[in-house]
Scaffold this active site. Structure first.
Site, PDB file in Angstrom:
ATOM      1  N   ASP A  68     134.687 -10.854  28.627  1.00  0.00           N
ATOM      2  CA  ASP A  68     134.694 -12.073  29.175  1.00  0.00           C
ATOM      3  C   ASP A  68     134.828 -11.967  30.656  1.00  0.00           C
ATOM      4  O   ASP A  68     135.914 -11.419  31.054  1.00  0.00           O
ATOM      5  CB  ASP A  68     135.264 -13.125  28.679  1.00  0.00           C
ATOM      6  CG  ASP A  68     134.758 -13.922  27.349  1.00  0.00           C
ATOM      7  OD1 ASP A  68     133.804 -13.248  26.978  1.00  0.00           O
ATOM      8  OD2 ASP A  68     135.572 -14.547  26.403  1.00  0.00           O
ATOM      9  N   ARG A 100     124.267  -6.348  29.877  1.00  0.00           N
ATOM     10  CA  ARG A 100     124.115  -7.483  30.354  1.00  0.00           C
ATOM     11  C   ARG A 100     123.381  -7.328  31.829  1.00  0.00           C
ATOM     12  O   ARG A 100     123.552  -6.511  32.367  1.00  0.00           O
ATOM     13  CB  ARG A 100     125.232  -8.443  30.319  1.00  0.00           C
ATOM     14  CG  ARG A 100     125.242  -9.347  31.221  1.00  0.00           C
ATOM     15  CD  ARG A 100     126.720 -10.321  30.787  1.00  0.00           C
ATOM     16  NE  ARG A 100     127.476 -10.284  29.728  1.00  0.00           N
ATOM     17  CZ  ARG A 100     127.391 -11.060  28.716  1.00  0.00           C
ATOM     18  NH1 ARG A 100     126.627 -12.233  29.063  1.00  0.00           N
ATOM     19  NH2 ARG A 100     128.088 -10.895  27.777  1.00  0.00           N
ATOM     20  N   GLU A 104     130.194 -15.469  17.412  1.00  0.00           N
ATOM     21  CA  GLU A 104     130.172 -14.707  16.204  1.00  0.00           C
ATOM     22  C   GLU A 104     130.298 -15.394  14.999  1.00  0.00           C
ATOM     23  O   GLU A 104     131.330 -16.340  15.104  1.00  0.00           O
ATOM     24  CB  GLU A 104     130.533 -13.394  16.207  1.00  0.00           C
ATOM     25  CG  GLU A 104     130.064 -12.531  17.429  1.00  0.00           C
ATOM     26  CD  GLU A 104     130.963 -11.303  17.855  1.00  0.00           C
ATOM     27  OE1 GLU A 104     130.251 -10.090  18.338  1.00  0.00           O
ATOM     28  OE2 GLU A 104     132.022 -11.481  17.728  1.00  0.00           O
ATOM     29  N   GLU A 141     121.711  -6.200  19.604  1.00  0.00           N
ATOM     30  CA  GLU A 141     122.179  -5.974  21.004  1.00  0.00           C
ATOM     31  C   GLU A 141     123.074  -4.716  21.114  1.00  0.00           C
ATOM     32  O   GLU A 141     123.517  -4.005  19.933  1.00  0.00           O
ATOM     33  CB  GLU A 141     123.338  -7.380  21.238  1.00  0.00           C
ATOM     34  CG  GLU A 141     122.622  -8.431  21.245  1.00  0.00           C
ATOM     35  CD  GLU A 141     123.821  -9.531  21.358  1.00  0.00           C
ATOM     36  OE1 GLU A 141     124.798  -9.195  21.580  1.00  0.00           O
ATOM     37  OE2 GLU A 141     123.411 -10.786  21.021  1.00  0.00           O
TER      38      GLU A 141
END
Length: 617
Positions: A239, A538, A318, A510
């Site tokens: 994050d 990302r 999730e 992913e």
């Protein structure tokens, strides 16, 4: 005396094998033309038919690139007398492939070749995945079903694409980065649509900033995967932002996951509070209202521009419990059960009483702490196998699956026949290769005692008409302290793929950690034939540097049905098209990402190894 050496003969044999097929095709075509000439107007039809036969006779090979060995299942079989031929000496990979194509090797489906030792291994088992192995090349002979399989590649947008102020964070730089990814073969983008930014007051919704993001995708003829992010951003693996849940939720009491020490976690509302009133609505009603508002706002784009809505169902988006809170946990700890809040204890008590065992109404008290190992605890040494252990794990995992049913059911009612819905499952690979599967168990995945957690979870998704998204596909077993932490990400991924395959519904995937190296890309691409789509984590400036963009382009090309062996022209095109950086520091930026597989690129471009083993978020 006139017989050439084996290393000379085999390349000749390979060439002759190819020439024989070409000669056979020419003979067939000539014969067909003769018949057609006699038949008059049937010439064109006959010629077309025989040409098709000749082309179909040539097998399609898929290469995984240099430095790859075929998956362990195939590699072990290659040394079995009953399944494959022992290693034989050849001069080139082409001769190795020709041996596989020979009729006497009708069971051959792939090869491993080492140029250094001129060794060719013929494989009977289908190549399920590959792993990094310098000096080797893995090739698979694709079947008709998988030979032309293509996978769409999406780019996961930065977590702070939309700022806490409801504006685009980088309005000038973002479009330029998206243009680069478009030129590199990306098919679309995934973006978190944060609950905390779009419903600041109850039932008052503002999606204007996200409409701007969606228009950036439309301008590039892209598709959008929109994530209904009902969790907070901040405090989870990777994050880089701090976006809390809406104030009217965040300030509520008694609705949060709670550990054995009574500490609450406010990343996501506890599933045990799904039906508890917060103001005049329950959390389930809030999720339902939000999804309905989103569907109304983007009604004209559902199914065309917005091709998927991924529904967040837990921390990190999730379907899991927050068992490994970063504020308390270090890799590769087992985590803690999160069922000590009032509503969880009431549920456990009710279930235990109904089972005739009111003495089972409490969570285990010998399950250890966040950073303990399984053998440090009584529960994950022997307790999980007792009658109580089986009861508790069934209840704990069952509550998670019920939550998935409830939330996906709401999404299905809103988006059915309008766009695809999906959900995400965590890749908890540490302690996977151990009897208790402790780290999975504390997250809510009951994958021991002859239970298959991922088949059970997949059934939940199937019942709701949802796709399942899984992670960790870039990880090799050697990356994650396998011996110390009993980590097995490749085995975990294969269990998930095997669990979903019989159900006949697509699976998305992913990577867990941003990787730019070819080994990681090849590892991800090795699963291509079993995937529906892939989302790369990302979008960053490092990704769009020349060398990294070149590697991504090769990866996208493979996912679209190509092979790494076909990508030399692709590399040249990207090198020619890639713009130079303004400050002349591109070379330094590229050097900064020459990294070991376990390292992570931080926001400022420095490398850190703190997240060596992470679940995928």
């Amino acid at each position: 005396d006139g017989v050439p050496p084996l290393r000379t003969a085999l390349p000749l044999y390979a060439a002759m094998s190819i020439l024989n097929r070409v000669f056979f095709a020419i003979v067939l075509q000539a014969a067909a033309q003769g018949v057609a000439a006699a038949a008059g107007n049937e010439k064109t039809t006959a010629t077309t038919t025989t040409t098709t036969i000749a082309v179909a006779a040539l097998p399609r090979w898929r290469g995984f690139g240099p430095g790859t060995a075929c998956g362990r299942q195939a590699l072990q079989a290659s040394f079995s007398k009953h399944h494959a031929v022992q290693g034989q000496y050849v001069a080139s990979v082409y001769a190795c492939r020709a041996m596989c194509e020979e009729g006497s090797n009708s069971t051959c489906t792939g090869v491993e070749f080492s140029a250094a030792t001129s060794t060719c291994i013929l494989l009977a088992d289908r190549v399920r995945y590959t792993h990094h192995s310098p000096g080797w090349e893995c090739w698979s002979m694709a079947s008709e079903e998988t030979g032309h399989h293509t996978v769409e590649v999406f780019i996961m947008m930065p977590l702070d694409t939309v700022s806490p102020y409801g504006t685009i964070t980088h309005p000038t730089g973002l479009p330029k980065m998206l243009d680069k990814m478009k030129s590199a073969g990306a098919d679309g983008l995934m973006v978190d649509v944060w609950w905390g930014l779009t419903e600041r007051s109850p039932k008052v919704y503002n999606f204007s900033a996200y409409r701007t993001v969606f228009e950036l995708a439309r301008d590039r003829n892209w598709k959008v995967q929109a994530v209904a992010s009902f969790h907070q951003c901040g405090g989870n693996v990777g994050d880089t932002c701090n976006i809390l849940l809406p104030d009217f939720v965040y300030e509520a009491q008694g609705i949060w996951y709670t550990d054995a020490d009574g500490e609450e976690d406010k990343e996501y509302i506890s599933l045990f509070a799904d039906e508890v009133l917060v103001g005049d609505r329950t959390p389930l009603q809030m999720y339902d209202d939000w999804m309905a508002a989103f569907a109304s706002e983007f009604s004209d784009d559902l199914g065309s521009l917005v091709t998927e809505v991924m529904v967040g169902m837990g921390p990190g988006g999730e379907l899991r419990y927050p068992s490994y809170r970063l504020s308390h946990w270090t890799y590769c700890g087992i985590g803690e059960f999160q069922c000590h809040d009032q509503h969880a204890l009431e549920s456990l008590n009710t279930t235990a009483t109904a089972a005739g065992r009111p003495d089972w109404a409490l969570p285990p008290n010998e399950a250890g702490g966040y950073s303990n190992f399984p053998h440090d605890t009584e529960f994950f040494t022997t307790g999980f196998q007792t009658a109580y252990g089986e009861f508790f794990l069934d209840w704990y995992s069952g509550a998670l699956k019920d939550h998935g049913h409830r939330v996906l059911g709401k999404a299905k009612a809103i988006f059915q026949d309008r766009t695809q819905i999906s959900g995400k499952v965590a890749g908890i690979h540490w302690w996977y290769d151990s009897k208790s599967h402790a780290a999975e168990a504390t997250a809510g995945y009951y994958n021991t005692n002859s239970r298959n957690a991922y088949a059970e979870i997949a059934a939940v998704f199937k019942d709701s008409g949802a796709h399942m998204d899984f992670t960790c596909l870039e990880m090799d077993d050697s990356d994650q302290l396998a011996a110390t932490c009993h980590s097995d990400p490749q085995g975990l991924v294969m269990q998930v793929l095997d669990a979903t395959s019989p159900l006949g519904f697509p699976i998305g995937a992913e990577n867990a950690i941003q990787r730019f190296d070819e080994a990681a890309y090849q590892q991800m691409a090795s699963y291509r034939d079993q995937l529906h789509d892939f989302t790369y984590l990302r979008l960053t400036e490092l990704l769009t540097s020349r060398e990294n963009l070149r590697n991504f382009r090769a990866f996208a090309s493979v996912m679209h049905g190509g092979t790494y062996a076909e990508d030399e022209e692709v590399h040249a095109e990207v090198a020619e098209d890639a713009p130079q950086t303004q400050d002349g520091n591109e070379k330094a930026a590229e050097q900064s990402v020459q990294r070991q597989p376990a390292e992570v690129a931080s926001k400022d471009g420095t490398m850190k190894a703190a997240l060596r083993g992470t679940a995928c978020v």
